[in-house]
Motif scaffolding. Structure first.
Motif, PDB file in Angstrom:
ATOM      1  N   PHE A 182     -11.426  -5.124  -1.224  1.00  0.00           N
ATOM      2  CA  PHE A 182     -11.587  -4.070  -2.217  1.00  0.00           C
ATOM      3  C   PHE A 182     -10.639  -2.894  -1.970  1.00  0.00           C
ATOM      4  N   LYS A 183     -10.420  -2.541  -0.709  1.00  0.00           N
ATOM      5  CA  LYS A 183      -9.538  -1.404  -0.423  1.00  0.00           C
ATOM      6  C   LYS A 183      -8.078  -1.739  -0.718  1.00  0.00           C
ATOM      7  N   THR A 184      -7.635  -2.926  -0.349  1.00  0.00           N
ATOM      8  CA  THR A 184      -6.250  -3.290  -0.646  1.00  0.00           C
ATOM      9  C   THR A 184      -6.053  -3.477  -2.146  1.00  0.00           C
ATOM     10  N   ARG A 185      -7.055  -3.992  -2.830  1.00  0.00           N
ATOM     11  CA  ARG A 185      -6.988  -4.092  -4.300  1.00  0.00           C
ATOM     12  C   ARG A 185      -6.751  -2.707  -4.907  1.00  0.00           C
ATOM     13  N   TYR A 186      -7.544  -1.739  -4.465  1.00  0.00           N
ATOM     14  CA  TYR A 186      -7.446  -0.366  -4.974  1.00  0.00           C
ATOM     15  C   TYR A 186      -6.037   0.192  -4.771  1.00  0.00           C
ATOM     16  N   LEU A 187      -5.515   0.047  -3.574  1.00  0.00           N
ATOM     17  CA  LEU A 187      -4.201   0.610  -3.257  1.00  0.00           C
ATOM     18  C   LEU A 187      -3.075  -0.089  -4.012  1.00  0.00           C
ATOM     19  N   LEU A 188      -3.104  -1.405  -4.015  1.00  0.00           N
ATOM     20  CA  LEU A 188      -2.013  -2.154  -4.625  1.00  0.00           C
ATOM     21  C   LEU A 188      -1.970  -1.955  -6.134  1.00  0.00           C
ATOM     22  N   GLN A 189      -3.107  -1.916  -6.774  1.00  0.00           N
ATOM     23  CA  GLN A 189      -3.112  -1.687  -8.221  1.00  0.00           C
ATOM     24  C   GLN A 189      -2.510  -0.324  -8.562  1.00  0.00           C
ATOM     25  N   ARG A 190      -2.794   0.672  -7.744  1.00  0.00           N
ATOM     26  CA  ARG A 190      -2.239   1.999  -8.012  1.00  0.00           C
ATOM     27  C   ARG A 190      -0.739   2.050  -7.740  1.00  0.00           C
ATOM     28  N   LEU A 191      -0.301   1.406  -6.697  1.00  0.00           N
ATOM     29  CA  LEU A 191       1.132   1.358  -6.410  1.00  0.00           C
ATOM     30  C   LEU A 191       1.891   0.605  -7.495  1.00  0.00           C
ATOM     31  N   PHE A 192       1.368  -0.523  -7.928  1.00  0.00           N
ATOM     32  CA  PHE A 192       2.042  -1.291  -8.972  1.00  0.00           C
ATOM     33  C   PHE A 192       2.087  -0.504 -10.284  1.00  0.00           C
ATOM     34  N   ALA A 193       1.006   0.211 -10.594  1.00  0.00           N
ATOM     35  CA  ALA A 193       0.964   1.005 -11.823  1.00  0.00           C
ATOM     36  C   ALA A 193       2.009   2.116 -11.818  1.00  0.00           C
ATOM     37  N   GLN A 194       2.426   2.551 -10.619  1.00  0.00           N
ATOM     38  CA  GLN A 194       3.444   3.593 -10.489  1.00  0.00           C
ATOM     39  C   GLN A 194       4.859   3.026 -10.370  1.00  0.00           C
ATOM     40  N   GLY A 195       5.001   1.721 -10.577  1.00  0.00           N
ATOM     41  CA  GLY A 195       6.330   1.120 -10.602  1.00  0.00           C
ATOM     42  C   GLY A 195       6.818   0.549  -9.288  1.00  0.00           C
ATOM     43  N   TYR A 196       5.932   0.425  -8.294  1.00  0.00           N
ATOM     44  CA  TYR A 196       6.327  -0.153  -7.008  1.00  0.00           C
ATOM     45  C   TYR A 196       6.122  -1.667  -7.009  1.00  0.00           C
ATOM     46  N   ALA A 197       6.832  -2.329  -6.105  1.00  0.00           N
ATOM     47  CA  ALA A 197       6.692  -3.768  -5.908  1.00  0.00           C
ATOM     48  C   ALA A 197       6.645  -4.056  -4.410  1.00  0.00           C
ATOM     49  N   ALA A 198       5.821  -5.027  -4.024  1.00  0.00           N
ATOM     50  CA  ALA A 198       5.800  -5.499  -2.637  1.00  0.00           C
ATOM     51  C   ALA A 198       6.983  -6.433  -2.441  1.00  0.00           C
ATOM     52  N   VAL A 199       7.799  -6.155  -1.403  1.00  0.00           N
ATOM     53  CA  VAL A 199       9.046  -6.898  -1.246  1.00  0.00           C
ATOM     54  C   VAL A 199       9.214  -7.555   0.123  1.00  0.00           C
ATOM     55  N   GLN A 200       8.455  -7.130   1.106  1.00  0.00           N
ATOM     56  CA  GLN A 200       8.556  -7.723   2.448  1.00  0.00           C
ATOM     57  C   GLN A 200       7.202  -7.659   3.135  1.00  0.00           C
ATOM     58  N   LEU A 201       7.050  -8.521   4.132  1.00  0.00           N
ATOM     59  CA  LEU A 201       5.907  -8.448   5.026  1.00  0.00           C
ATOM     60  C   LEU A 201       6.447  -8.394   6.444  1.00  0.00           C
ATOM     61  N   GLN A 202       6.081  -7.337   7.182  1.00  0.00           N
ATOM     62  CA  GLN A 202       6.569  -7.191   8.551  1.00  0.00           C
ATOM     63  C   GLN A 202       5.387  -7.113   9.518  1.00  0.00           C
ATOM     64  N   GLN A 203       5.659  -7.465  10.760  1.00  0.00           N
ATOM     65  CA  GLN A 203       4.608  -7.616  11.757  1.00  0.00           C
ATOM     66  C   GLN A 203       4.558  -6.426  12.706  1.00  0.00           C
ATOM     67  N   GLN A 204       3.327  -5.973  12.995  1.00  0.00           N
ATOM     68  CA  GLN A 204       3.065  -4.989  14.030  1.00  0.00           C
ATOM     69  C   GLN A 204       2.193  -5.651  15.106  1.00  0.00           C
ATOM     70  N   GLU A 205       1.790  -4.899  16.102  1.00  0.00           N
ATOM     71  CA  GLU A 205       1.059  -5.512  17.216  1.00  0.00           C
ATOM     72  C   GLU A 205      -0.307  -6.037  16.795  1.00  0.00           C
ATOM     73  N   HIS A 206      -1.073  -5.259  16.055  1.00  0.00           N
ATOM     74  CA  HIS A 206      -2.444  -5.634  15.724  1.00  0.00           C
ATOM     75  C   HIS A 206      -2.647  -5.990  14.254  1.00  0.00           C
ATOM     76  N   TYR A 207      -1.616  -5.859  13.459  1.00  0.00           N
ATOM     77  CA  TYR A 207      -1.740  -6.135  12.031  1.00  0.00           C
ATOM     78  C   TYR A 207      -0.359  -6.399  11.456  1.00  0.00           C
ATOM     79  N   ASN A 208      -0.313  -6.838  10.208  1.00  0.00           N
ATOM     80  CA  ASN A 208       0.932  -6.952   9.470  1.00  0.00           C
ATOM     81  C   ASN A 208       0.948  -5.867   8.399  1.00  0.00           C
ATOM     82  N   GLU A 209       2.068  -5.703   7.710  1.00  0.00           N
ATOM     83  CA  GLU A 209       2.103  -4.694   6.658  1.00  0.00           C
ATOM     84  C   GLU A 209       3.100  -5.073   5.572  1.00  0.00           C
ATOM     85  N   TYR A 210       2.721  -4.761   4.344  1.00  0.00           N
ATOM     86  CA  TYR A 210       3.616  -4.936   3.216  1.00  0.00           C
ATOM     87  C   TYR A 210       4.522  -3.718   3.076  1.00  0.00           C
TER      88      TYR A 210
END
Length: 279
Positions: free
Chosen positions: A228-256
């Protein structure tokens, strides 16, 4: 050695049907449907180890807003052959055939919290996502999807663009986090949304779990919170004209990594952009 071949015959599609069942444990697509798709603009490619089919990618012709594209609906790999780059080989083979047949766009969906798929689709293939579909397939009962809304990213792969052909990489050094990932007392990752975002920076990053399936088994309530939290964030980012373009790795999580769609060299992208954040 793995051999990649285009699939056209009933006998080959029967192999696909069996592998599909082995991968997902659900009723397979009928042969009459896949065969009809192959005869009418669809493309199916298979990965073979000798005579054994160990992977496949199935796509059919799509049409939206006056534009045709290849809808690459399924990609399945035998469990004994995963993490060997076969999915990437299948996509590139499908891409080559698609270009020969006049397509310039391939489209498919994946769960944005399944980061292995995210890494392949965005970081390796240079697909982009700017459409978020809530509960795309309704309630799904297979092992991978059971218990959560079947939310999906829609991937647009602009297969003839410079962005794809030149394998463009985005420098996310100065990206602004839209949320933070912290570990709870049980050592599970939790998402805390950043407050007062104005969504006006050039680059953003958003954390996602490294292994969502494991998290779902260990703490289903926390997995639902991530959904639910990622849904909330991604919908708002996409509505503002952003696109997810990469996935990169951190120690305890990944990130778009998310950028403004208009900054990418996608050729005819504006003809297809903003399919919408479906609900």
């Amino acid at each position: 050695m793995i051999d990649i071949r285009e699939i056209k015959t009933i006998e080959q599609l029967e192999q696909v049907q069996q592998l599909e069942y082995n991968v997902w444990g659900m009723p397979s697509i009928p042969i009459h449907q896949t065969l009809t798709a192959v005869k009418n603009g669809g493309i199916v490619v298979g990965a073979y180890d000798g005579d054994q089919l160990v992977g496949f990618s199935y796509g059919f012709s799509g049409f939206r807003e006056g534009k045709s594209y290849l809808c690459s609906h399924m990609l399945g790999i035998d469990e004994n052959y995963r993490s060997k780059g076969i999915g990437e080989q299948l996509k590139y083979a499908q891409q080559a055939i698609a270009i020969e047949r006049g397509y310039d766009l391939m489209v498919w969906t994946f769960d944005p919290l399944e980061t292995r798929n995210g890494f392949l689709n965005l970081s390796k293939l240079n697909g982009i996502c700017n459409t978020y579909i809530e509960n795309c397939y309704g309630e799904m009962k297979d092992g991978l999807n059971k218990g959560l809304p079947s939310d999906r990213f829609e991937v647009c792969w602009y297969i003839t663009s410079d962005y794809v052909s030149k394998n463009v990489s985005i420098d996310a050094t100065d990206a602004i986090p839209v949320a933070s990932c912290v570990l709870n007392e049980q050592g599970f990752p939790c998402l805390n949304i950043t407050e007062n975002l104005k969504y006006n920076e050039d680059l953003y990053i958003m954390p996602v779990p490294k292994d969502f399936q494991a998290l779902k088994m260990q703490d289903p309530t926390l997995a639902l919170d991530w959904r639910f939290k990622t849904r909330y964030l991604l919908q708002r980012l996409f509505a503002q004209g952003y696109a997810a373009v990469q996935l990169q790795q951190q120690e305890h999580y990944n990130e778009y990594v998310l950028v403004k769609l208009e900054t990418l060299n996608l050729g005819g992208a504006k003809q297809y952009e903003n399919y919408g954040n479906y609900h």
